[in-house]
Every structure is written in C-alpha cells, then in structure tokens.
Motif scaffolding. Structure first.
Motif, PDB file in Angstrom:
ATOM      1  N   LEU A   1      -9.349   3.077  -1.656  1.00  0.00           N
ATOM      2  CA  LEU A   1      -9.167   1.812  -1.076  1.00  0.00           C
ATOM      3  C   LEU A   1      -9.872   1.809   0.291  1.00  0.00           C
ATOM      4  CD1 LEU A   1      -8.318  -0.836  -1.993  1.00  0.00           C
ATOM      5  CD2 LEU A   1      -5.944  -0.612  -1.156  1.00  0.00           C
ATOM      6  N   ARG A   2     -10.448   0.859   0.376  1.00  0.00           N
ATOM      7  CA  ARG A   2     -11.438   0.744   1.955  1.00  0.00           C
ATOM      8  C   ARG A   2     -10.355   0.004   2.855  1.00  0.00           C
ATOM      9  NH1 ARG A   2     -16.221   2.093   2.252  1.00  0.00           N
ATOM     10  NH2 ARG A   2     -17.467   2.226   0.127  1.00  0.00           N
TER      11      ARG A   2
ATOM     12  N   ASN B   1      -4.887  17.522 -22.331  1.00  0.00           N
ATOM     13  CA  ASN B   1      -4.819  15.924 -22.092  1.00  0.00           C
ATOM     14  C   ASN B   1      -6.211  15.381 -22.403  1.00  0.00           C
ATOM     15  OD1 ASN B   1      -4.041  13.623 -22.132  1.00  0.00           O
ATOM     16  ND2 ASN B   1      -3.265  13.572 -20.052  1.00  0.00           N
TER      17      ASN B   1
ATOM     18  N   ASN C   1      -6.510  -1.108 -11.150  1.00  0.00           N
ATOM     19  CA  ASN C   1      -6.756  -1.095 -12.399  1.00  0.00           C
ATOM     20  C   ASN C   1      -6.796   0.591 -12.897  1.00  0.00           C
ATOM     21  OD1 ASN C   1      -7.743  -2.115 -15.248  1.00  0.00           O
ATOM     22  ND2 ASN C   1      -9.119  -0.407 -14.781  1.00  0.00           N
ATOM     23  N   ASP C   2      -7.473   1.505 -12.002  1.00  0.00           N
ATOM     24  CA  ASP C   2      -7.954   2.642 -12.404  1.00  0.00           C
ATOM     25  C   ASP C   2      -6.791   3.340 -12.133  1.00  0.00           C
ATOM     26  OD1 ASP C   2     -10.229   1.884 -13.065  1.00  0.00           O
ATOM     27  OD2 ASP C   2     -11.325   2.842 -11.299  1.00  0.00           O
TER      28      ASP C   2
ATOM     29  N   VAL D   1      -9.318   9.454 -24.975  1.00  0.00           N
ATOM     30  CA  VAL D   1      -8.042   8.811 -25.190  1.00  0.00           C
ATOM     31  C   VAL D   1      -8.089   7.946 -26.444  1.00  0.00           C
ATOM     32  CG1 VAL D   1      -7.748   8.430 -22.653  1.00  0.00           C
ATOM     33  CG2 VAL D   1      -8.831   6.591 -23.819  1.00  0.00           C
TER      34      VAL D   1
ATOM     35  N   VAL E   1      -4.307   2.560 -15.090  1.00  0.00           N
ATOM     36  CA  VAL E   1      -4.951   3.547 -16.236  1.00  0.00           C
ATOM     37  C   VAL E   1      -4.381   4.858 -16.229  1.00  0.00           C
ATOM     38  CG1 VAL E   1      -7.021   4.569 -17.045  1.00  0.00           C
ATOM     39  CG2 VAL E   1      -7.035   2.074 -16.687  1.00  0.00           C
TER      40      VAL E   1
ATOM     41  N   ARG F   1       0.975  -1.174   0.073  1.00  0.00           N
ATOM     42  CA  ARG F   1       0.092  -0.097   0.045  1.00  0.00           C
ATOM     43  C   ARG F   1       0.708   1.416  -0.074  1.00  0.00           C
ATOM     44  NH1 ARG F   1      -5.684   0.890   3.288  1.00  0.00           N
ATOM     45  NH2 ARG F   1      -6.402   2.520   1.830  1.00  0.00           N
TER      46      ARG F   1
ATOM     47  N   HIS G   1      -0.736   4.734 -17.025  1.00  0.00           N
ATOM     48  CA  HIS G   1      -0.627   4.711 -18.077  1.00  0.00           C
ATOM     49  C   HIS G   1      -0.728   5.906 -19.270  1.00  0.00           C
ATOM     50  CE1 HIS G   1      -0.677   2.114 -22.044  1.00  0.00           C
ATOM     51  NE2 HIS G   1      -1.659   2.828 -22.255  1.00  0.00           N
ATOM     52  N   ASN G   2      -1.606   6.536 -18.988  1.00  0.00           N
ATOM     53  CA  ASN G   2      -1.974   7.526 -19.594  1.00  0.00           C
ATOM     54  C   ASN G   2      -0.879   8.905 -19.503  1.00  0.00           C
ATOM     55  OD1 ASN G   2      -3.578  10.573 -19.918  1.00  0.00           O
ATOM     56  ND2 ASN G   2      -4.602   8.825 -21.215  1.00  0.00           N
TER      57      ASN G   2
ATOM     58  N   ARG H   1      -5.304 -10.129  -9.750  1.00  0.00           N
ATOM     59  CA  ARG H   1      -6.138 -11.009 -10.535  1.00  0.00           C
ATOM     60  C   ARG H   1      -5.997 -12.364 -10.513  1.00  0.00           C
ATOM     61  NH1 ARG H   1      -6.274  -6.726 -15.633  1.00  0.00           N
ATOM     62  NH2 ARG H   1      -7.411  -5.464 -14.648  1.00  0.00           N
TER      63      ARG H   1
ATOM     64  N   ARG I   1     -12.510  11.511 -20.067  1.00  0.00           N
ATOM     65  CA  ARG I   1     -11.271  11.781 -20.682  1.00  0.00           C
ATOM     66  C   ARG I   1     -11.475  11.187 -22.290  1.00  0.00           C
ATOM     67  NH1 ARG I   1      -6.577  13.638 -18.952  1.00  0.00           N
ATOM     68  NH2 ARG I   1      -6.511  12.854 -16.769  1.00  0.00           N
TER      69      ARG I   1
ATOM     70  N   GLY J   1      -5.697   3.544 -25.335  1.00  0.00           N
ATOM     71  CA  GLY J   1      -5.564   4.050 -24.067  1.00  0.00           C
ATOM     72  C   GLY J   1      -4.510   5.243 -23.928  1.00  0.00           C
TER      73      GLY J   1
ATOM     74  N   LEU K   1      -5.484  -3.837 -19.012  1.00  0.00           N
ATOM     75  CA  LEU K   1      -6.476  -2.870 -18.348  1.00  0.00           C
ATOM     76  C   LEU K   1      -7.964  -2.575 -18.831  1.00  0.00           C
ATOM     77  CD1 LEU K   1      -3.827   0.165 -18.490  1.00  0.00           C
ATOM     78  CD2 LEU K   1      -4.385  -1.613 -16.594  1.00  0.00           C
ATOM     79  N   THR K   2      -8.632  -2.320 -17.804  1.00  0.00           N
ATOM     80  CA  THR K   2     -10.036  -2.312 -18.195  1.00  0.00           C
ATOM     81  C   THR K   2     -10.667  -0.761 -18.250  1.00  0.00           C
ATOM     82  OG1 THR K   2     -10.526  -4.423 -16.905  1.00  0.00           O
ATOM     83  CG2 THR K   2     -12.532  -2.698 -17.497  1.00  0.00           C
ATOM     84  N   TYR K   3     -11.054  -0.270 -19.297  1.00  0.00           N
ATOM     85  CA  TYR K   3     -11.584   0.968 -19.502  1.00  0.00           C
ATOM     86  C   TYR K   3     -13.104   1.202 -19.419  1.00  0.00           C
ATOM     87  CZ  TYR K   3      -6.851   2.842 -20.701  1.00  0.00           C
ATOM     88  OH  TYR K   3      -5.403   2.989 -20.674  1.00  0.00           O
TER      89      TYR K   3
ATOM     90  N   GLU L   1     -13.310   7.983 -15.655  1.00  0.00           N
ATOM     91  CA  GLU L   1     -11.785   8.065 -15.061  1.00  0.00           C
ATOM     92  C   GLU L   1     -12.382   8.132 -13.429  1.00  0.00           C
ATOM     93  OE1 GLU L   1      -8.868  10.564 -15.574  1.00  0.00           O
ATOM     94  OE2 GLU L   1      -7.884   9.371 -16.977  1.00  0.00           O
ATOM     95  N   PRO L   2     -13.044   7.245 -12.874  1.00  0.00           N
ATOM     96  CA  PRO L   2     -13.278   7.210 -11.583  1.00  0.00           C
ATOM     97  C   PRO L   2     -12.241   7.078 -10.602  1.00  0.00           C
ATOM     98  CG  PRO L   2     -13.918   5.083 -12.232  1.00  0.00           C
ATOM     99  CD  PRO L   2     -13.397   5.678 -13.460  1.00  0.00           C
ATOM    100  N   ARG L   3     -12.271   7.551  -9.393  1.00  0.00           N
ATOM    101  CA  ARG L   3     -11.149   7.467  -8.309  1.00  0.00           C
ATOM    102  C   ARG L   3     -11.606   6.799  -7.326  1.00  0.00           C
ATOM    103  NH1 ARG L   3      -8.137  12.327  -9.777  1.00  0.00           N
ATOM    104  NH2 ARG L   3      -8.233  12.048 -11.785  1.00  0.00           N
ATOM    105  N   HIS L   4     -10.927   5.358  -7.127  1.00  0.00           N
ATOM    106  CA  HIS L   4     -11.476   4.425  -6.096  1.00  0.00           C
ATOM    107  C   HIS L   4     -10.669   4.705  -4.865  1.00  0.00           C
ATOM    108  CE1 HIS L   4     -14.551   2.308  -8.501  1.00  0.00           C
ATOM    109  NE2 HIS L   4     -13.315   2.356  -9.429  1.00  0.00           N
TER     110      HIS L   4
ATOM    111  N   TYR M   1      -9.140  -0.685  -7.904  1.00  0.00           N
ATOM    112  CA  TYR M   1      -8.458   0.166  -7.662  1.00  0.00           C
ATOM    113  C   TYR M   1      -7.353   0.327  -8.280  1.00  0.00           C
ATOM    114  CZ  TYR M   1      -5.153   2.695  -4.372  1.00  0.00           C
ATOM    115  OH  TYR M   1      -4.113   3.390  -3.924  1.00  0.00           O
TER     116      TYR M   1
END
Lengths: 326, 256
Positions: free
Chosen positions: B165-166, B90, A68-69, B104, A72, A11, A75-76, A55, B102, B108, B21-23, B160-163, A66
C-alpha cells in the motif's frame, strides 16, 4: 469518511492481518493454535467488510487491489483443505479402492475385452504359425525373448534372479508409467485408453504365442502366472479408469461435459492410483519371485494362490461387516 | 458493459463473506516459466541422486541394481513431483512458489490430495502430442485458462501478487474543486478516467516534477477541451494540478 482517514484508521488491522496470513502460509503445519483462530477470523471478516466499503465508495483501484489480494490469501488459509488423516493411504488400499473397483465393474469388463480378445487372437494366430509374429514385432525383440526363455544351464540356474532390486525399479517405471498413460489418454473420448489396451494385448499375445510355438510354454507361463495376477489385472483396471473419463465426455448428460468430467475425474484417478499400487506389488513379485529357479509346479500353485488373492481382495475387501448372527 | 465479454484474465468468485473476490489467472507463458524452474529443480535433484548412487554403489554393491534405482527415481520425479508438492504445499510447486502462482479450486479454495492427483495424472494427456500441445489448446479455449488436468480436477492456476500500500497523498484531498461556472459542458469524465487520474496522483511523488507535468498534460489537454473548461491549464505548468482538481470535482459523491 475521507479515504485518508479511512486508511489511517484501518491500516493497523490490515498490517496485523498481513503478518497473520504470512505466518499461516509459511508454517509447515498449516494450523492455528486455538488462541489465534478467533483474532484471525475476526480480522478476516473485517477485511471483507473493508473491501466492500472501498468498492462502494470508490476509494480507488489501488486500495481495492491491495485488500482484494489480502482477502484472497486469507480466504485460502481460512477455508483450507479438510485435514488429512494419516492413515488415508491405508484405508484407501484396504477398502476404498476395492469398493471403487466394484462400482466400476462394467468398465472393467469392457476394458478386459479390449485387452484379452486381441491377446487371444494374436496368441492363437502366432502359435499356429510363428512367422506371423514378424508382422507385429521386429526379429530382434523375438530373438531376445527366445534367448530369455531358453533352457538354463545348471550354473546359471543356481545363481537365481539377477539384480532383483534393479528389475523392480525397471518394472515400476515401465508398467506403472504405461498404466497411468493408459488412464490419462482416456480423456480423448476413451480412444487413447482403447489404443493402449489393444496394443498391449496384441504385444502380450504375440510374445506368448511365439514362445509357445518355440516350445518354451512351460517356462513362459510359470514365469508370468505369479505377477500376472497383479499386473494384468492392474493394467485392465487402469483401462477401466480411462474408459470412465472417456465415457464422461462421450455421454455427459445430464451435465455439461466439463461438469461431467469433473464429477468422474476423481474416481478415475483414484482407480488409476490403485492400479499403480498393484503394479508396484507386481514389480516386486516379477523381480524377486518369478525368475526363481524352482519347479514349475510350485510356481503354478503359488500363481493360483496370487490369483485367488487378487480376486478375493477386489471382490471382498472394504465390504461393510455383516452383523453377527445371534 | 452488459452483453460484452471483456477479454480479461480476471475471475470473480463470490465468497461466503458476501464479497466478490477477483483472482488473476496465470497464462501459458507464466506457467511455462514455473515449469522451467521445476524442470531445473528436478534436474538438479536427479543429478544429486545419481551422484549419491554412484558413490554408494561400490560400498553397498548395487551392481546391476543401480540403473533400476535410477529408473525408480525417474518414475517418482515424473509422476510424483507435482502431485506431492501441490497436495502438501498448498497448491504450489517450487517453481510456482518462486513465481507466486498457486493452484486453487475454481471457488478459490485450497486444493487437497484428490485434486492434485487428478490434475497431475492427466498431465500425461496434456503433454501430447509434443510439448503440452493439447494442454495449450485447452488453456486457450477455456475461460479459466485450464488444461485438461485442471478441467477434470476443477482447479485453476492463479497469480498471487503482493501489493504494497502506497503512502497516502494528502494533497489530493485538499485540492479545490473546479468552479461550476468554469465548466462549459455538462459532460462528465468516466469512472476509468477518474481511476487513471487517481493512479497518477498516487504515483506523482515518485516522478520528477517536469516528468509529472509532461505525463499529466497527455490527459489534461483533451480533458480540458472536452469539459470546455475556462480554467484551461496554461501551457504545461498547471496540468497535474488541473487533473487533481478535476478528480475532486467528479469523484463519486460519498456518504461520510
């Protein structure tokens, strides 16, 4: 390794990476200083690895999402667009655009025919019998044209062009807008482009024929000849750009139509952009030079010079320099 | 599910680092929201410029030039707004940035000037015949929800969500497995079911205990029946504990 231990161990790196990405995304100059590049790329690769681990071990959808994003976003940033050179605009106008034009000469000739032939036919018809003009344009527009090109009184002539800056704005808005739409609607298999070219050809021919029939030919042609060099050429180039993308869809082989469109879209858009730049030039000439109260002969000579300039620019600019004869 | 195209807004891209990657694609309605914000931004900017022209006009003697300037501003806003922002910010306009969208490339990658140019010039075709009709049809009929401008530029609009981490829930790892002799059938819960339990476990501490049990029992009761489990949760009281134990039992075996 259990999920909890994995998260606890990795983390801190993820959080560090979050900060780095956030900084790279928001900084006005999207560039790293040299000392930042190495930690960033190392952290990026580690995160890719962590994502694969999460995974393969099924550590849960939340961790997957978390990471993945985060990857992403990294990467950009990491594979950013090629650096833009500050003189790209200049080198495009000085060489890229004329070269692109010469690569698309065939489309240019087809577009010319679609524009010039309707203009000639309608012009000749209307010049012989000006009542034909009423079938194309409403009387109010024709009257307006008539009064624009009537004999000027001495006092009006001395004042020169009215509000040339304002007229420039109007010409840019109107003409460049038409050129861009003419290009964009080419995506409907070229039909939109053809419509714009033929329609504007007929419009121009009708107005010209009508004014010739009313005996204003010298004033009309001396007004048009100067900026026409840039304006008419640019409209036809925008048409050629539209036909290019239309053709990409009508005859996409050897690619699928989506791939074909992608390959041709850029060249088409750049041609249209160059046409837009020519139209801005034309707008300046049309507003400042064309209405000047000077002898028609002077305007015709200058107009000839403009045409030579445009032809020379499109034909010669951006050619590789010939090796010097020794 | 091989052979079945799942209707989804996820696009998978394999990057050079050997991960997929998953978009998440942005659909027409999200993009409409961004468009609305951009429209408001432009309207405000336009009013500010009108105001500035009106103020400067008597001083600088614009006279008839004012309306020409206004048309010039309109032209720049109509054709330049999206292009300039997407090329130099961008792939984001203010509206897209506000909604975390965004533009892209399909792989990506960051878009550059050419992509921004193509997709914004072709906007003129997408708005036809009224209110992006063509663009909407194109978006609904392409896998990546692309309008014509996106197709020609090879771009897609992604969310482009921001998660966040719980906090980890340690008790999940400490749950005892269900005893094999309690299970009356060889049936195993699917991956999806396990994911669902896991998601529930992560959220459990945000729910009141009563509510947590109530939600858990929706899944726990049928799951216990399907497993023919003898240690059936009594009433609602054991439901969430039972789910967590089931998760531990059927969790993918891991190397450690």
């Amino acid at each position: 390794m259990k999920r909890a231990a994995f998260v606890a161990q990795r983390r801190p790196l993820w959080q560090k990476f979050e900060v780095m990405v956030g900084r790279a995304e928001t900084s006005a100059v999207r560039r790293f200083d040299a000392p930042d590049v190495v930690p960033f790329s190392q952290a990026f690769r580690s995160l890719c690895h962590d994502l694969a681990v999460v995974r393969s071990r099924g550590f849960g959808r939340d961790l997957d999402r978390y990471l993945n994003d985060l990857v992403v976003r990294g990467h950009n940033v990491f594979y950013g667009a090629a650096p833009r050179s500050s003189n790209a605009a200049w080198s495009f106008l000085a060489g890229g655009f004329p070269r692109l034009f010469r690569e698309h000469l065939g489309y240019f000739f087809v577009a010319s025919c679609l524009f010039v032939l309707p203009a000639l036919v309608s012009g000749l018809l209307v010049a012989r019998d000006s009542s034909v003009a009423l079938r194309v344009l409403p009387a109010s527009i024709l009257d307006q044209m008539d009064s624009m090109y009537r004999e000027r009184s001495a006092e009006e002539a001395r004042k020169g062009p009215s509000a040339p800056v304002g007229m420039t704005g109007f010409y840019v808005w109107n003409n460049a807008g038409i050129a861009f739409r003419c290009f964009a609607t080419g995506i409907f298999f070229g039909l939109g482009t053809a419509y714009y070219l033929v329609f504007n050809g007929i419009f121009l021919g009708t107005v010209a024929g009508y004014l010739v029939g009313r005996g204003h030919s010298e004033r009309f042609f001396s007004f048009v000849v100067g900026h026409g060099a840039f304006e008419l050429t640019a409209i036809v180039i925008a048409g050629a750009a539209g036909l290019r993308i239309g053709h990409a869809l009508v005859h996409p082989s050897p690619y699928g139509w989506a791939e074909s469109l992608r390959r041709r879209g850029r060249a088409g858009a750049e041609l249209a952009l160059g046409a837009g730049a020519m139209l801005v030039t034309a707008a300046g000439i049309e507003a400042f030079w064309s209405p000047l109260p000077i002898p028609a002969m002077l305007k015709f000579s200058a107009g000839a010079l403009f045409w030579v300039l445009v032809v020379a620019y499109l034909a010669l600019a951006g050619r590789p320099r010939a090796p010097k004869a020794t | 599910m091989p052979g079945i195209a799942v209707v989804d807004t996820a696009v998978h891209v394999e990057i050079p680092e050997n991960v997929r990657l998953t978009y998440r694609l942005a659909g027409p309605f999200t993009r409409l929201g961004a468009y609305g914000i951009d429209l408001a931004v432009r309207a405000l900017a336009f009013m500010a410029i009108l105001w500035a022209i009106a103020l400067a006009s008597p001083v600088l003697r614009f006279g008839g030039a004012s309306w020409g300037l206004i048309l010039l501003v309109l032209f720049v806003m109509e054709w330049g707004y999206g292009f300039v922002f997407e090329a130099f910010w961008n792939g984001q306009t203010p509206g897209k940035r506000a909604l975390r969208l965004r533009v892209v490339k399909e792989g990506g990658y960051t878009i550059g000037v050419p992509e921004a140019l193509v997709r914004n010039l072709l906007r003129a075709a997408d708005v036809l015949p009224v209110f992006y009709g063509v663009g909407l049809v194109a978006m609904l009929s392409t896998a990546r929800l692309q309008r014509l401008g996106d197709l020609a530029a090879g771009t897609m609009v992604v969310r482009e969500p921001r998660h966040r981490l719980r906090r980890e829930t340690p008790d999940l790892e400490d749950m005892p497995r269900l005893a094999p002799e309690d299970l009356g059938s060889a049936w195993q819960p699917t991956e999806r079911t396990l994911d669902l339990i896991h998601t529930f476990a992560l959220r459990r501490d945000t729910l009141s205990p009563g509510r947590a049990l109530e939600i858990a029992s929706i899944l726990a009761d049928p799951l216990a029946r399907r497993l023919s489990c003898r240690a059936v949760p009594e009433g609602r009281m054991g439901a969430d504990r039972f789910l967590l134990r089931a998760f531990r039992t059927f969790q993918k075996p891991r190397r450690s």
